[in-house]
Motif scaffolding. Structure first.
Motif, mmCIF file in Angstrom:
data_model
loop_
_atom_site.group_PDB
_atom_site.id
_atom_site.type_symbol
_atom_site.label_atom_id
_atom_site.label_comp_id
_atom_site.label_asym_id
_atom_site.label_seq_id
_atom_site.Cartn_x
_atom_site.Cartn_y
_atom_site.Cartn_z
ATOM 1 N N PRO A 249 37.414 4.363 15.923
ATOM 2 C CA PRO A 249 37.331 3.723 17.243
ATOM 3 C C PRO A 249 36.345 4.433 18.161
ATOM 4 O O PRO A 249 35.941 5.572 17.915
ATOM 5 N N PRO A 250 35.953 3.759 19.253
ATOM 6 C CA PRO A 250 34.932 4.340 20.146
ATOM 7 C C PRO A 250 35.336 5.681 20.749
ATOM 8 O O PRO A 250 34.495 6.587 20.872
ATOM 9 N N ALA A 251 36.597 5.833 21.141
ATOM 10 C CA ALA A 251 37.001 7.104 21.758
ATOM 11 C C ALA A 251 36.844 8.259 20.786
ATOM 12 O O ALA A 251 36.357 9.347 21.163
ATOM 13 N N HIS A 252 37.200 8.055 19.532
ATOM 14 C CA HIS A 252 37.034 9.110 18.528
ATOM 15 C C HIS A 252 35.555 9.419 18.317
ATOM 16 O O HIS A 252 35.178 10.586 18.119
ATOM 17 N N ALA A 253 34.726 8.392 18.336
ATOM 18 C CA ALA A 253 33.293 8.610 18.130
ATOM 19 C C ALA A 253 32.685 9.402 19.285
ATOM 20 O O ALA A 253 31.837 10.293 19.064
ATOM 21 N N ARG A 254 33.068 9.092 20.510
ATOM 22 C CA ARG A 254 32.513 9.827 21.654
ATOM 23 C C ARG A 254 32.911 11.298 21.612
ATOM 24 O O ARG A 254 32.097 12.187 21.887
ATOM 25 N N TRP A 255 34.172 11.576 21.286
ATOM 26 C CA TRP A 255 34.594 12.977 21.187
ATOM 27 C C TRP A 255 33.899 13.681 20.023
ATOM 28 O O TRP A 255 33.483 14.839 20.153
ATOM 29 N N ALA A 256 33.760 13.016 18.900
ATOM 30 C CA ALA A 256 33.102 13.649 17.745
ATOM 31 C C ALA A 256 31.653 13.971 18.068
ATOM 32 O O ALA A 256 31.166 15.085 17.767
ATOM 33 N N PHE A 257 30.927 13.044 18.677
ATOM 34 C CA PHE A 257 29.522 13.294 18.972
ATOM 35 C C PHE A 257 29.373 14.400 20.016
ATOM 36 O O PHE A 257 28.484 15.251 19.920
ATOM 37 N N ALA A 258 30.257 14.412 21.033
ATOM 38 C CA ALA A 258 30.180 15.452 22.054
ATOM 39 C C ALA A 258 30.461 16.831 21.456
ATOM 40 O O ALA A 258 29.775 17.815 21.787
ATOM 41 N N LEU A 282 32.907 9.224 7.208
ATOM 42 C CA LEU A 282 32.278 8.233 8.077
ATOM 43 C C LEU A 282 31.467 7.225 7.258
ATOM 44 O O LEU A 282 31.441 6.032 7.578
ATOM 45 N N ALA A 283 30.797 7.690 6.198
ATOM 46 C CA ALA A 283 30.057 6.763 5.331
ATOM 47 C C ALA A 283 31.022 5.809 4.631
ATOM 48 O O ALA A 283 30.731 4.606 4.486
ATOM 49 N N ALA A 284 32.173 6.320 4.190
ATOM 50 C CA ALA A 284 33.167 5.455 3.559
ATOM 51 C C ALA A 284 33.721 4.442 4.559
ATOM 52 O O ALA A 284 33.964 3.273 4.210
ATOM 53 N N ALA A 285 33.906 4.869 5.810
ATOM 54 C CA ALA A 285 34.391 3.937 6.831
ATOM 55 C C ALA A 285 33.358 2.848 7.100
ATOM 56 O O ALA A 285 33.708 1.671 7.277
ATOM 57 N N ALA A 286 32.089 3.203 7.135
ATOM 58 C CA ALA A 286 31.033 2.204 7.340
ATOM 59 C C ALA A 286 30.989 1.220 6.175
ATOM 60 O O ALA A 286 30.813 0.012 6.376
ATOM 61 N N ALA A 287 31.145 1.721 4.955
ATOM 62 C CA ALA A 287 31.140 0.831 3.792
ATOM 63 C C ALA A 287 32.319 -0.129 3.825
ATOM 64 O O ALA A 287 32.174 -1.319 3.513
ATOM 65 N N LEU A 368 29.229 0.454 12.802
ATOM 66 C CA LEU A 368 28.191 1.106 11.994
ATOM 67 C C LEU A 368 27.407 2.117 12.818
ATOM 68 O O LEU A 368 27.089 3.210 12.338
ATOM 69 N N ALA A 369 27.096 1.771 14.054
ATOM 70 C CA ALA A 369 26.347 2.700 14.908
ATOM 71 C C ALA A 369 27.134 3.974 15.147
ATOM 72 O O ALA A 369 26.580 5.091 15.098
ATOM 73 N N ARG A 370 28.439 3.847 15.414
ATOM 74 C CA ARG A 370 29.257 5.049 15.643
ATOM 75 C C ARG A 370 29.295 5.935 14.402
ATOM 76 O O ARG A 370 29.149 7.166 14.489
ATOM 77 N N CYS A 371 29.496 5.313 13.243
ATOM 78 C CA CYS A 371 29.579 6.096 12.007
ATOM 79 C C CYS A 371 28.267 6.814 11.710
ATOM 80 O O CYS A 371 28.258 8.008 11.381
ATOM 81 N N TRP A 372 27.148 6.087 11.828
ATOM 82 C CA TRP A 372 25.865 6.692 11.444
ATOM 83 C C TRP A 372 25.395 7.733 12.450
ATOM 84 O O TRP A 372 24.770 8.731 12.056
ATOM 85 N N MET A 373 25.671 7.544 13.714
ATOM 86 C CA MET A 373 25.245 8.549 14.690
ATOM 87 C C MET A 373 25.955 9.882 14.454
ATOM 88 O O MET A 373 25.331 10.952 14.467
ATOM 89 N N CYS A 374 27.273 9.831 14.247
ATOM 90 C CA CYS A 374 28.010 11.080 14.025
ATOM 91 C C CYS A 374 27.684 11.678 12.658
ATOM 92 O O CYS A 374 27.548 12.909 12.517
ATOM 93 N N ALA A 375 27.557 10.833 11.637
ATOM 94 C CA ALA A 375 27.248 11.357 10.306
ATOM 95 C C ALA A 375 25.869 11.995 10.271
ATOM 96 O O ALA A 375 25.685 13.089 9.704
ATOM 97 N N HIS A 376 24.884 11.352 10.868
ATOM 98 C CA HIS A 376 23.530 11.919 10.854
ATOM 99 C C HIS A 376 23.381 13.062 11.850
ATOM 100 O O HIS A 376 22.447 13.863 11.722
#
Length: 401
Positions: A249-258, A282-287, A368-376
Motif C-alpha cells: 500500500p501507499p503508506a508502506h511505500a512512503r515509509w520504505a522510500f523515506a 517487491l518484484a514478486a508483488a509487482a508480478a 508498479l511505481a511504488r514497487c519499482w521505486m523502492c526496489a531500485h
C-alpha cells in the motif's frame, strides 16, 4: 560311356529340331498382316532408314527380347511375345511420370491441437524501461545528497498527534503506527454513535523528518524488515484467497522510500541481506499485481503522443501504449499520467503527483511505481546491480496481456 556314334546322332537330331521350329515361326509371322518383327540382331538393320521424327529405326541397344512394330491404329489382341511387349511399352508411355495417392484416413497419423503462436520475446512490459533504471539511479543519488545537505542539525519537535514510537523489534505496533491505528487522534464515539455510525477509517501517518530523526540505522533496517514481512504476508493471503487488493500500500511505500533515503550508505552484510530480500519481495508483488490485472482485464491501452516510450509515426498522431513485439500494441506503464499532464495548461498549478488530479487512481500503475521505486532505490543506493536480473526472473511465465 556313350556308344560309338551316339553323340553325332544327338547333334544331328537337335539341328533338325531347330530347323523345323524356325520354319514354323516364319510361317506364322507371314500369316499376321501388317505386323513386322524387329529381332534386334540383324546386321543389315544397323544402318536403317531414318523415320519421319528423326529417329533411326534399327537396332536398340540393350534390347534382349524382340518387340513388334505396331501401327498406330492397332487394337488387336497380342498373339505372341513381341506384340505383347509392344503393347506394354505403348501403355507405359501413356502413364504419368508420377502419381499422388492420398493416405487412407485410418492410416493417417494423429494430429494434435494447433500450437498457439509463440509469445513475444523481449522485456516484459511491467518492468521499468532500462533508460529509467539508469536515470533513477542518478536522481536517487542526487536526492540523497540534497537530503544530507539540508538535513536539520537540531532535532525537530516530535509531532504531538503521533503516539510514541514503538520498540524497534515490535512488528505489529510498528505497522499500526504507520497505518494510523491508535493514538490520541482517534475519535471517541459514544454508545449511540457507535451503534449508528461506522468508525472512521484510520489515516496513515507520514514519515516526517521529526520522526525520522529519532531512528538510527539499526532501527531503520528493523522497520524495513517489518515492511518486508508485511508485504510477504499480504502477498500470500492475496494469492490464497484470490483477492483484488494491494500487497504494497501507499503508506508502506512512503515509509520504505523515506527510510532508504536516510539510511547509511555503508551497511553490514546482514543489513544488506535484509534490503536484498525486500527488493525481491517487491518484484514478486509487482508480478502478482500485473498477473491479477491481466486476469481481471485491467490492462487498458491509453492513447499517448508520438515519442512516448519510443513511439514513432506522424507528429502529433496518437498511438496506443508501448510495443510489446513486432506489430503488437500493449499496456504502457505511466501513459495515463502523461496524458493528464500534457492536457493541463501551463498556467495551472501542478498537483501533487499521487493525487487524482495528477491522473493517479491507486491502480496498477501506482502499485508498479511504488514497487519499482523502492526496489531500485536498494539497487542504486547500495550497488546491488545483480538484483535487476532477479526482477526480470520474477516475471518469467507471467502473461504479458
Amino acid at each position: 560311356m556313350a556308344r560309338p556314334g551316339q553323340k553325332r546322332n544327338r547333334t544331328m537330331a537337335a539341328l533338325a529340331q531347330e530347323a523345323a521350329g524356325q520354319q514354323e515361326e516364319e510361317a506364322f509371322n507371314a500369316s499376321v498382316t501388317g505386323i513386322q518383327v524387329d529381332l534386334g540382331d540383324e546386321e543389315e538393320e544397323d544402318e536403317g532408314d531414318e523415320a519421319d521424327d528423326g529417329m533411326v529405326q534399327g537396332k536398340k541397344s540393350g534390347q534382349a527380347l524382340p518387340i513388334a512394330v505396331l501401327p498406330d491404329d492397332f487394337d488387336g489382341e497380342p498373339e505372341d511375345g513381341a506384340t505383347y511387349l509392344a503393347l506394354a511399352n505403348r501403355a507405359n508411355e501413356s502413364l504419368p511420370f508420377y502419381k499422388r495417392v492420398d493416405v487412407p484416413d485410418h492410416l493417417r497419423p494423429a494430429v494434435g491441437p494447433v500450437a498457439p503462436p509463440s509469445p513475444p520475446t523481449g522485456r516484459h512490459p511491467a518492468l521499468p524501461r532500462e533508460s529509467w533504471e539508469v536515470l533513477f539511479a542518478v536522481h536517487f543519488a542526487g536526492y540523497r545528497a540534497h537530503l544530507e545537505a539540508s538535513w536539520p542539525e537540531e532535532t525537530l519537535p516530535y509531532p504531538s498527534e503521533y503516539p510514541p514510537l514503538p520498540s524497534a523489534g515490535e512488528m505489529i505496533p510498528w505497522l499500526e503506527f504507520i497505518n494510523g491505528v491508535g493514538g490520541e487522534d482517534d475519535m471517541v464515539l459514544d454508545e449511540e454513535e457507535a451503534i449508528n455510525e461506522a468508525p472512521p477509517a484510520p489515516v496513515p501517518r507520514e514519515p516526517r523528518i521529526s520522526v525520522l530523526q529519532r531512528l538510527n540505522s539499526t532501527t531503520s533496517v528493523r522497520v524495513l524488515k517489518h515492511l518486508n514481512r508485511a508485504t510477504k504476508t499480504a502477498l500470500q493471503r492475496l494469492e490464497e484467497e484470490d483477492l483484488d487488493d494491494d500487497p504494497f500500500p501507499p503508506a508502506h511505500a512512503r515509509w520504505a522510500f523515506a527510510l532508504l533515503a536516510k539510511l547509511d550508505r555503508h551497511l553490514p552484510g546482514d543489513d544488506t541481506a535484509v534490503l536484498r530480500d525486500f527488493a525481491r519481495t517487491l518484484a514478486a508483488a509487482a508480478a502478482w499485481r500485473w498477473g491479477a490485472a491481466v486476469k481481471r482485464g485491467q490492462l487498458t491501452a491509453v492513447p499517448v503522443k508520438v515519442g512516448f516510450y519510443g513511439q514513432g509515426g506522424e507528429e502529433g498522431a496518437p498511438v496506443l501504449g508501448e510495443m510489446n513485439g513486432p506489430g503488437r500494441v500493449g499496456y504502457a506503464v505511466g501513459a495515463r499520467w502523461k496524458v493528464v499532464r500534457d492536457g493541463r495548461a501551463r498556467s495551472e498549478a501542478t498537483p501533487r503527483p499521487e493525487t487524482k488530479e495528477a491522473g493517479h487512481e491507486d491502480g496498477l500503475d501506482e502499485c508498479l511505481a511504488r514497487c519499482w521505486m523502492c526496489a531500485h532505490a536498494i539497487v542504486a543506493g547500495w550497488a546491488q546491480w545483480d538484483l535487476v536480473d532477479d526482477f526480470a526472473d520474477a516475471f518469467r511465465g507471467v502473461p504479458r496481456e
